[in-house]
Write a protein that holds these residues in place. Structure first.
Motif, PDB file in Angstrom:
ATOM      1  N   TRP A  69       5.186 -12.362   2.862  1.00 34.03           N
ATOM      2  CA  TRP A  69       5.122 -13.064   1.575  1.00 34.03           C
ATOM      3  C   TRP A  69       4.329 -12.272   0.549  1.00 34.03           C
ATOM      4  O   TRP A  69       4.691 -12.238  -0.623  1.00 34.03           O
ATOM      5  CB  TRP A  69       4.575 -14.484   1.751  1.00 34.03           C
ATOM      6  CG  TRP A  69       3.114 -14.534   2.088  1.00 34.03           C
ATOM      7  CD1 TRP A  69       2.550 -14.529   3.318  1.00 34.03           C
ATOM      8  CD2 TRP A  69       2.037 -14.566   1.146  1.00 34.03           C
ATOM      9  NE1 TRP A  69       1.188 -14.544   3.219  1.00 34.03           N
ATOM     10  CE2 TRP A  69       0.835 -14.583   1.889  1.00 34.03           C
ATOM     11  CE3 TRP A  69       1.961 -14.586  -0.241  1.00 34.03           C
ATOM     12  CZ2 TRP A  69      -0.407 -14.616   1.275  1.00 34.03           C
ATOM     13  CZ3 TRP A  69       0.708 -14.624  -0.843  1.00 34.03           C
ATOM     14  CH2 TRP A  69      -0.449 -14.643  -0.078  1.00 34.03           C
ATOM     15  N   ILE A  70       3.260 -11.608   0.964  1.00 37.95           N
ATOM     16  CA  ILE A  70       2.475 -10.823   0.019  1.00 37.95           C
ATOM     17  C   ILE A  70       3.241  -9.572  -0.405  1.00 37.95           C
ATOM     18  O   ILE A  70       3.194  -9.162  -1.568  1.00 37.95           O
ATOM     19  CB  ILE A  70       1.072 -10.467   0.588  1.00 37.95           C
ATOM     20  CG1 ILE A  70       0.154  -9.868  -0.498  1.00 37.95           C
ATOM     21  CG2 ILE A  70       1.154  -9.514   1.745  1.00 37.95           C
ATOM     22  CD1 ILE A  70      -0.374 -10.849  -1.463  1.00 37.95           C
ATOM     23  N   GLY A  71       3.975  -8.983   0.538  1.00 31.52           N
ATOM     24  CA  GLY A  71       4.794  -7.816   0.203  1.00 31.52           C
ATOM     25  C   GLY A  71       5.894  -8.167  -0.778  1.00 31.52           C
ATOM     26  O   GLY A  71       6.158  -7.429  -1.726  1.00 31.52           O
ATOM     27  N   ARG A  72       6.530  -9.313  -0.554  1.00 26.64           N
ATOM     28  CA  ARG A  72       7.580  -9.743  -1.481  1.00 26.64           C
ATOM     29  C   ARG A  72       7.006 -10.087  -2.850  1.00 26.64           C
ATOM     30  O   ARG A  72       7.646  -9.846  -3.866  1.00 26.64           O
ATOM     31  CB  ARG A  72       8.342 -10.928  -0.912  1.00 26.64           C
ATOM     32  CG  ARG A  72       9.237 -10.523   0.226  1.00 26.64           C
ATOM     33  CD  ARG A  72       9.997 -11.700   0.763  1.00 26.64           C
ATOM     34  NE  ARG A  72      10.690 -11.302   1.961  1.00 26.64           N
ATOM     35  CZ  ARG A  72      11.975 -11.495   2.148  1.00 26.64           C
ATOM     36  NH1 ARG A  72      12.697 -12.089   1.232  1.00 26.64           N
ATOM     37  NH2 ARG A  72      12.539 -11.106   3.262  1.00 26.64           N
ATOM     38  N   LEU A  73       5.827 -10.652  -2.868  1.00 30.88           N
ATOM     39  CA  LEU A  73       5.178 -10.954  -4.140  1.00 30.88           C
ATOM     40  C   LEU A  73       4.879  -9.665  -4.908  1.00 30.88           C
ATOM     41  O   LEU A  73       5.111  -9.587  -6.124  1.00 30.88           O
ATOM     42  CB  LEU A  73       3.897 -11.756  -3.911  1.00 30.88           C
ATOM     43  CG  LEU A  73       3.147 -12.223  -5.144  1.00 30.88           C
ATOM     44  CD1 LEU A  73       4.002 -13.214  -5.938  1.00 30.88           C
ATOM     45  CD2 LEU A  73       1.831 -12.864  -4.748  1.00 30.88           C
ATOM     46  N   ILE A  74       4.404  -8.656  -4.209  1.00 28.42           N
ATOM     47  CA  ILE A  74       4.133  -7.366  -4.848  1.00 28.42           C
ATOM     48  C   ILE A  74       5.430  -6.735  -5.330  1.00 28.42           C
ATOM     49  O   ILE A  74       5.499  -6.202  -6.450  1.00 28.42           O
ATOM     50  CB  ILE A  74       3.376  -6.431  -3.884  1.00 28.42           C
ATOM     51  CG1 ILE A  74       1.947  -6.952  -3.679  1.00 28.42           C
ATOM     52  CG2 ILE A  74       3.353  -4.995  -4.389  1.00 28.42           C
ATOM     53  CD1 ILE A  74       1.186  -6.262  -2.570  1.00 28.42           C
ATOM     54  N   LEU A  75       6.485  -6.799  -4.513  1.00 30.08           N
ATOM     55  CA  LEU A  75       7.775  -6.247  -4.927  1.00 30.08           C
ATOM     56  C   LEU A  75       8.364  -7.015  -6.108  1.00 30.08           C
ATOM     57  O   LEU A  75       8.985  -6.419  -6.993  1.00 30.08           O
ATOM     58  CB  LEU A  75       8.750  -6.249  -3.749  1.00 30.08           C
ATOM     59  CG  LEU A  75       8.441  -5.253  -2.645  1.00 30.08           C
ATOM     60  CD1 LEU A  75       9.407  -5.442  -1.476  1.00 30.08           C
ATOM     61  CD2 LEU A  75       8.487  -3.830  -3.148  1.00 30.08           C
ATOM     62  N   PHE A  76       8.155  -8.329  -6.138  1.00 29.30           N
ATOM     63  CA  PHE A  76       8.608  -9.118  -7.276  1.00 29.30           C
ATOM     64  C   PHE A  76       7.871  -8.687  -8.546  1.00 29.30           C
ATOM     65  O   PHE A  76       8.481  -8.503  -9.602  1.00 29.30           O
ATOM     66  CB  PHE A  76       8.401 -10.616  -7.023  1.00 29.30           C
ATOM     67  CG  PHE A  76       8.936 -11.489  -8.106  1.00 29.30           C
ATOM     68  CD1 PHE A  76      10.279 -11.822  -8.137  1.00 29.30           C
ATOM     69  CD2 PHE A  76       8.107 -11.977  -9.097  1.00 29.30           C
ATOM     70  CE1 PHE A  76      10.787 -12.629  -9.142  1.00 29.30           C
ATOM     71  CE2 PHE A  76       8.599 -12.782 -10.116  1.00 29.30           C
ATOM     72  CZ  PHE A  76       9.948 -13.108 -10.129  1.00 29.30           C
ATOM     73  N   GLY A  77       6.561  -8.506  -8.434  1.00 27.77           N
ATOM     74  CA  GLY A  77       5.775  -8.033  -9.578  1.00 27.77           C
ATOM     75  C   GLY A  77       6.195  -6.646 -10.017  1.00 27.77           C
ATOM     76  O   GLY A  77       6.246  -6.349 -11.216  1.00 27.77           O
ATOM     77  N   TYR A  78       6.511  -5.776  -9.045  1.00 25.69           N
ATOM     78  CA  TYR A  78       6.980  -4.432  -9.377  1.00 25.69           C
ATOM     79  C   TYR A  78       8.314  -4.503 -10.109  1.00 25.69           C
ATOM     80  O   TYR A  78       8.524  -3.782 -11.095  1.00 25.69           O
ATOM     81  CB  TYR A  78       7.107  -3.594  -8.103  1.00 25.69           C
ATOM     82  CG  TYR A  78       7.650  -2.201  -8.337  1.00 25.69           C
ATOM     83  CD1 TYR A  78       6.892  -1.252  -8.995  1.00 25.69           C
ATOM     84  CD2 TYR A  78       8.924  -1.860  -7.917  1.00 25.69           C
ATOM     85  CE1 TYR A  78       7.384   0.026  -9.221  1.00 25.69           C
ATOM     86  CE2 TYR A  78       9.427  -0.589  -8.138  1.00 25.69           C
ATOM     87  CZ  TYR A  78       8.657   0.350  -8.791  1.00 25.69           C
ATOM     88  OH  TYR A  78       9.148   1.604  -9.017  1.00 25.69           O
ATOM     89  N   THR A  79       9.199  -5.378  -9.652  1.00 25.94           N
ATOM     90  CA  THR A  79      10.493  -5.539 -10.317  1.00 25.94           C
ATOM     91  C   THR A  79      10.300  -6.010 -11.748  1.00 25.94           C
ATOM     92  O   THR A  79      10.916  -5.492 -12.682  1.00 25.94           O
ATOM     93  CB  THR A  79      11.386  -6.536  -9.553  1.00 25.94           C
ATOM     94  OG1 THR A  79      11.479  -6.133  -8.192  1.00 25.94           O
ATOM     95  CG2 THR A  79      12.766  -6.634 -10.164  1.00 25.94           C
ATOM     96  N   TRP A  80       9.423  -7.003 -11.934  1.00 22.50           N
ATOM     97  CA  TRP A  80       9.176  -7.506 -13.288  1.00 22.50           C
ATOM     98  C   TRP A  80       8.575  -6.402 -14.165  1.00 22.50           C
ATOM     99  O   TRP A  80       8.974  -6.234 -15.320  1.00 22.50           O
ATOM    100  CB  TRP A  80       8.261  -8.726 -13.275  1.00 22.50           C
ATOM    101  CG  TRP A  80       7.949  -9.151 -14.664  1.00 22.50           C
ATOM    102  CD1 TRP A  80       8.738  -9.883 -15.497  1.00 22.50           C
ATOM    103  CD2 TRP A  80       6.780  -8.826 -15.419  1.00 22.50           C
ATOM    104  NE1 TRP A  80       8.125 -10.028 -16.717  1.00 22.50           N
ATOM    105  CE2 TRP A  80       6.930  -9.395 -16.694  1.00 22.50           C
ATOM    106  CE3 TRP A  80       5.625  -8.108 -15.131  1.00 22.50           C
ATOM    107  CZ2 TRP A  80       5.957  -9.273 -17.682  1.00 22.50           C
ATOM    108  CZ3 TRP A  80       4.658  -7.981 -16.114  1.00 22.50           C
ATOM    109  CH2 TRP A  80       4.834  -8.563 -17.378  1.00 22.50           C
TER     110      TRP A  80
END
Length: 134
Positions: A69-80
């Motif tokens: 979940w933390i990795g996906r959150l970081i990847l989501f932030g990177y995408t944004w």
């Protein structure tokens, strides 16, 4: 004659709680911040690619981190950050042509950049989940 020692009330310069930042200034700062965040995110992409080239077990390890979940959150932030920085670059490109420099137009374009980055990021992630069958 006596010296006056009373202190005069001096006006305070605008403070963050008093002064309202224009959207264009906020977007300029955010464009620089997302540019810096992209450096960190690119290191994560490079780490993932190195893991893919190294071994299957190391790739699975890195993939498990990015899949948490933390990795996906970081990847989501990177995408944004990537989408936001891209749209900010397009905004600057439009300004380089001399268009959209009026105050109200620049503010509208800045607001559209924020909205567009949020919508496009959500669409990218939705498309990714839809392609995997949720």
């Amino acid at each position: 004659m006596s010296k006056v020692t009373a202190t005069r009330a001096r006006p305070l310069s605008p403070h963050l709680t008093v002064y309202r930042w224009p959207i264009t200034m906020t977007m300029s700062i955010l464009h620089r911040v997302t540019g810096g965040a992209l450096y960190f995110g690119t290191l994560l992409v490079a780490w993932w690619l190195v893991a893919a080239a190294a071994s299957e077990s190391y790739f699975e390890f890195v993939n498990s981190i990015f899949g948490s979940w933390i990795g996906r959150l970081i990847l989501f932030g990177y995408t944004w950050a990537l989408v936001h920085h891209l749209l900010g670059g397009v905004r600057h490109l439009v300004w380089d042509t001399g268009a959209g420099l009026e105050k109200h137009t620049a503010s509208r374009i800045a607001s559209a950049t924020v909205a567009g980055s949020v919508v496009l990021t959500a669409l990218i992630w939705f498309a990714g989940y839809a392609a995997r069958g949720f």
